[in-house]
Design an enzyme around this catalytic site. Sequence first.
Site, PDB file in Angstrom:
ATOM      1  CB  SER A  12      -0.916   2.554 -11.581  1.00  0.00           C
ATOM      2  OG  SER A  12      -1.539   1.406 -11.161  1.00  0.00           O
TER       3      SER A  12
ATOM      4  CG  ASN B 141       3.347   3.413 -10.442  1.00  0.00           C
ATOM      5  OD1 ASN B 141       4.048   2.685  -9.743  1.00  0.00           O
ATOM      6  ND2 ASN B 141       2.067   3.195 -10.653  1.00  0.00           N
TER       7      ASN B 141
ATOM      8  CD  GLU C 102       2.507   7.513  -5.243  1.00  0.00           C
ATOM      9  OE1 GLU C 102       3.612   8.010  -5.496  1.00  0.00           O
ATOM     10  OE2 GLU C 102       1.854   6.867  -6.092  1.00  0.00           O
TER      11      GLU C 102
ATOM     12  CG  HIS D  78      -1.025   4.376  -6.461  1.00  0.00           C
ATOM     13  ND1 HIS D  78       0.288   4.629  -6.791  1.00  0.00           N
ATOM     14  CD2 HIS D  78      -1.349   3.221  -7.099  1.00  0.00           C
ATOM     15  CE1 HIS D  78       0.727   3.672  -7.581  1.00  0.00           C
ATOM     16  NE2 HIS D  78      -0.234   2.811  -7.780  1.00  0.00           N
TER      17      HIS D  78
HETATM   18  N1  3HC Z   1       1.153 -10.696  -0.409  1.00  0.00           N
HETATM   19  C1  3HC Z   1       1.167 -10.551   0.942  1.00  0.00           C
HETATM   20  N2  3HC Z   1       2.297 -10.612   1.668  1.00  0.00           N
HETATM   21  C2  3HC Z   1       3.455 -10.857   1.022  1.00  0.00           C
HETATM   22  C3  3HC Z   1       3.511 -11.022  -0.370  1.00  0.00           C
HETATM   23  C4  3HC Z   1       2.291 -10.944  -1.097  1.00  0.00           C
HETATM   24  N3  3HC Z   1       2.248 -11.077  -2.410  1.00  0.00           N
HETATM   25  N4  3HC Z   1       4.796 -11.240  -0.723  1.00  0.00           N
HETATM   26  C5  3HC Z   1       5.518 -11.206   0.393  1.00  0.00           C
HETATM   27  N5  3HC Z   1       4.713 -10.969   1.447  1.00  0.00           N
HETATM   28  C6  3HC Z   1       5.103 -10.832   2.842  1.00  0.00           C
HETATM   29  C7  3HC Z   1       5.648 -12.093   3.405  1.00  0.00           C
HETATM   30  O1  3HC Z   1       4.635 -12.917   3.966  1.00  0.00           O
HETATM   31  C8  3HC Z   1       6.596 -11.577   4.454  1.00  0.00           C
HETATM   32  O2  3HC Z   1       5.863 -11.211   5.595  1.00  0.00           O
HETATM   33  P1  3HC Z   1       6.530 -11.302   7.047  1.00  0.00           P
HETATM   34  O3  3HC Z   1       7.702 -10.367   7.068  1.00  0.00           O
HETATM   35  O4  3HC Z   1       5.431 -10.868   7.963  1.00  0.00           O
HETATM   36  O5  3HC Z   1       6.949 -12.722   7.189  1.00  0.00           O
HETATM   37  C9  3HC Z   1       7.152 -10.293   3.877  1.00  0.00           C
HETATM   38  O6  3HC Z   1       6.215  -9.900   2.873  1.00  0.00           O
HETATM   39  C10 3HC Z   1       8.497 -10.506   3.240  1.00  0.00           C
HETATM   40  O7  3HC Z   1       8.340 -11.529   2.264  1.00  0.00           O
HETATM   41  P2  3HC Z   1       9.417 -12.651   1.970  1.00  0.00           P
HETATM   42  O8  3HC Z   1      10.267 -12.874   3.181  1.00  0.00           O
HETATM   43  O9  3HC Z   1       8.743 -13.825   1.350  1.00  0.00           O
HETATM   44  O10 3HC Z   1      10.257 -12.056   0.785  1.00  0.00           O
HETATM   45  P3  3HC Z   1      11.097 -10.760   0.700  1.00  0.00           P
HETATM   46  O11 3HC Z   1      11.770 -10.412   1.991  1.00  0.00           O
HETATM   47  O12 3HC Z   1      11.908 -10.972  -0.496  1.00  0.00           O
HETATM   48  O13 3HC Z   1      10.032  -9.610   0.418  1.00  0.00           O
HETATM   49  C11 3HC Z   1       8.761  -8.278  -1.043  1.00  0.00           C
HETATM   50  C12 3HC Z   1       9.138  -9.691  -0.636  1.00  0.00           C
HETATM   51  C13 3HC Z   1       8.063  -7.585   0.119  1.00  0.00           C
HETATM   52  C14 3HC Z   1       7.827  -8.389  -2.225  1.00  0.00           C
HETATM   53  C15 3HC Z   1      10.077  -7.512  -1.383  1.00  0.00           C
HETATM   54  O14 3HC Z   1      10.791  -8.231  -2.325  1.00  0.00           O
HETATM   55  C16 3HC Z   1       9.833  -6.118  -1.894  1.00  0.00           C
HETATM   56  O15 3HC Z   1       9.686  -5.172  -1.147  1.00  0.00           O
HETATM   57  N6  3HC Z   1       9.851  -5.963  -3.245  1.00  0.00           N
HETATM   58  C17 3HC Z   1       9.595  -4.688  -3.918  1.00  0.00           C
HETATM   59  C18 3HC Z   1       8.130  -4.566  -4.181  1.00  0.00           C
HETATM   60  C19 3HC Z   1       7.790  -3.293  -4.914  1.00  0.00           C
HETATM   61  O16 3HC Z   1       8.611  -2.602  -5.488  1.00  0.00           O
HETATM   62  N7  3HC Z   1       6.493  -2.971  -4.914  1.00  0.00           N
HETATM   63  C20 3HC Z   1       5.990  -1.811  -5.635  1.00  0.00           C
HETATM   64  C21 3HC Z   1       5.626  -2.188  -7.033  1.00  0.00           C
HETATM   65  S1  3HC Z   1       4.932  -0.841  -7.937  1.00  0.00           S
HETATM   66  C22 3HC Z   1       3.315  -0.843  -7.494  1.00  0.00           C
HETATM   67  O17 3HC Z   1       2.823  -1.690  -6.781  1.00  0.00           O
HETATM   68  C23 3HC Z   1       2.506   0.272  -8.042  1.00  0.00           C
HETATM   69  C24 3HC Z   1       1.395  -0.240  -8.885  1.00  0.00           C
HETATM   70  O18 3HC Z   1       0.699   0.886  -9.372  1.00  0.00           O
HETATM   71  C25 3HC Z   1       1.845  -1.126  -9.992  1.00  0.00           C
END
Ligand code: 3HC
Length: 594
Positions: free
Chosen positions: A121, A192, A154, A142
Site C-alpha cells: 500500500s 492512499n 493501481e 495495488h
Molecule cells: N467482501 C466482499 N464483498 C463485500 C464486502 C467484503 N468485505 N463488503 C461488501 N461487499 C459487497 C456486498 O456483498 C455487496 O455486493 P452486491 O452489490 O453484489 O450485493 C456490495 O459489496 C455492497 O455491500 P453492502 O450493500 O453490504 O454495503 P454498502 O453498499 O455499504 O457497501 C462497501 C459496502 C462496498 C464497503 C462501501 O461501503 C464502500 O465502498 N466503502 C468504501 C471502501 C473503501 O474506501 N475502500 C478503500 C479502502 S483503502 C484500501 O483498501 C487501500 C489499502 O492499501 C488499505
Amino acid sequence: MAREFTRVGVVGLGTMGAGIVEVFARNGVDVVAVEVSEPALARGRATLARSTDRAVAKGKLAETDRDALHSRVDFQVGLEALRAVDLVVEAVPEHLDLKRRLFAELDRICRPDTILATNTSSLSVTDIAVATDRPQQVVGLHFFNPAPVMKLVEVVRTVVTAADVVDDVEALCARLGKVDVTISDRAGFIANALLFGYLNQAVGMVEARYATREDIDLAMKLGCGLPMGPLALLDLIGLDTAYEILNTMYRHGGRDRRHAPTPLIRQMVTAGLLGRKSGRGFYTYDKPGSAKVVPDGQTPAPTRTVPDSAPVTTVGVVGAGALAAGLVEVFARAGYPVLSVDGDTGSSAGISDAVRTALDEDVARGALDAADHEATLARITWSATLEQLADVDLVVEAVAEESSVKQALFARLDEVCKPGVLLATTTSSLPVIEVAMATQRPADVLGLHFPDPAARRPLVEVVRTIRTSAEATATATAVCAALGRTTVVCGDRAGFVVDALLLPYLNDAVRMLEAGYASVDDIDHAMKLGCGYPTGPFEVLDAIGLDVALAGQRAVYREQREPGLAPAPLLEHLVTAGYLGHRSGRGFRDHSGR
Ligand code: 3HC
C-alpha cells in the site's frame, strides 16, 4: 500478444489476500493460495468462504458458481507450491524486510518468466524489486478493500519495470473487470496518499473528543456522500494495516506530520482492537470478521437525554444570498413562519425570486404539490426589518462571510431580540465565538453549518463554542430534527467536521497534480473507483468553487499552522486567474461548452 495468465499465486491470505484470491477465481483464473501455516491457511479459507457464502445468500452468485470458484483455488502452506505459476501477487503485512525476504525467495523458486507483483500500500516497489534478480519483472498491483467490490487497481511501474510487463498486467486487470491507473513508485501512490491523511485526522478528532465517532462518520457520509465514514473505513482496512501505512508514508512521503500515526491508533493496535477482523475497533462487531455493528458502551442512547429545549415557533433569516434563500425555503417548507431580512439593502426581490424558483422546481419534480407551494410562500414575510425580529425564537444569519459584518449584525440582534432567543450563524470559516462575543448573551449563540446546497443536503453541523449552553445546543438539535435534518455536534474549530476533513484532502489532490504525479482524470478516477467516492476531488473543487475551497483551506491552515495544510500554490494561482470552477466556466476542467 499479451501474456496468458492461467495460473497465478497469491501469498498472504489476510483481508486483502483472500479478496484478491476471490477476484482471480471469480474470473476463471486458477489460484495457488499460500500461507505460512495451517492455522493461517484456515483463516484465509474461512474469509473466502464467508465472502462467497454472502454473495450466494444475496442471490448474487449461484451455488454451482461458488463451488466452481472454490475448485479453482489450491490452498497450500509454503512458497514451494508456486513453482509453476505465471504471476505471484504478494499480500503479506506491510514490513519492508519481510517483503524483501519473500521476493528473494520467490525469485529463487518461481520460473524465470514469472511476474512478481506486490500489493504493498505504501512501501517502495523499487526497494522490493531489487531484492530479486529480475527487477524488470516486478510491479505493484495495488487492490482496494474489499477487493471483490472496488473497481480500481493501481499498477505501479518502477524505473526498471519492463514495458511489456506493464502492458501484460494492465490487460490482466481488464480481464478481472478492474480499471487500472498506471503510476510511478511513490509512497501511498494516488489513493492512499490522499486517503490516509484524512483518516488519521479523523482519529485525531476522536482522540481530542472533538466529536463522537458516530457524528464524525455521519458528517462525512451525509455531508460529502461518502459510502462510509472514516472510522468505519479504518475498521474495514484494519488498524494494524493503517498504522503501518501511515508510518511508511510519514517516513518516506516527506515527513508530513499529518501522516504521523495518531497515538490512539498505536494504542488500539497494542490492545488488539484491529477493526472488523478482530471484532472490535472504533466500533464493536457481532463477531470477528463481521461487518455488523453491535451497541457498546459508546453507543448513544436512541433518544438522547438532553436538557429541555426551548420551543421555537417563528424564525428570522438574515441575508440575501443563495444560502439565505435556501434557508428561507427550508424553514418555510418545514412549517415555520419565516421573516426574511436582507440586512444590507432592505430589498428582498432577489431572495424572493430565488425561493419562488426553487419551489417551482420542486413542484415540477413532483417533490411538492401546488397547495403546499402556496402555503409555503404564505408563511414567508419578505423585506422584514431587523426590528421585526424582536419576537422570533430563532435567528439564523447568512450574511457576508466577514467577521466585522457578522459581529456588527450580532451586536444589533442583541439589542433587538427578546431574551432567550437562539442566535445562529451559518459561518463556514470564522470562529463562532467571535460572533458570540459581539453579544451580551454568548450562551445563546451557536453555529448552524448547512453544507451547500442548504436546501438539499441532509446534514447540519451544530457548532457549540466554549460559551454555548447545553440548552441552546438542544434547541438547535430539536429544530434541525423538525427540518428533517440529521445533526452532528462539534466544537468551534475551523472547518468544523466536514470541511476540516474534506478541504485538506482536496488541497492534497491539487498538490499531487502540481507535482506532476498523476492527471486530473486519474486522480478523480482513483478516488471514485478505489474508495467509492461519488465524485473525485477535482469534480468537487469545480463544483464548490476554487475560491470557496481556498478560503476554507486558508482558515484551517491559519488556525492549525500545520505546514502540510498550507494552500497549494496551484490552487492560489487558479483563483487569482479567475478559474473558479463551474461558476466561471473553467476550473480544473473547462466547463465553458456546457
Ligand atoms: N467482501 C466482499 N464483498 C463485500 C464486502 C467484503 N468485505 N463488503 C461488501 N461487499 C459487497 C456486498 O456483498 C455487496 O455486493 P452486491 O452489490 O453484489 O450485493 C456490495 O459489496 C455492497 O455491500 P453492502 O450493500 O453490504 O454495503 P454498502 O453498499 O455499504 O457497501 C462497501 C459496502 C462496498 C464497503 C462501501 O461501503 C464502500 O465502498 N466503502 C468504501 C471502501 C473503501 O474506501 N475502500 C478503500 C479502502 S483503502 C484500501 O483498501 C487501500 C489499502 O492499501 C488499505
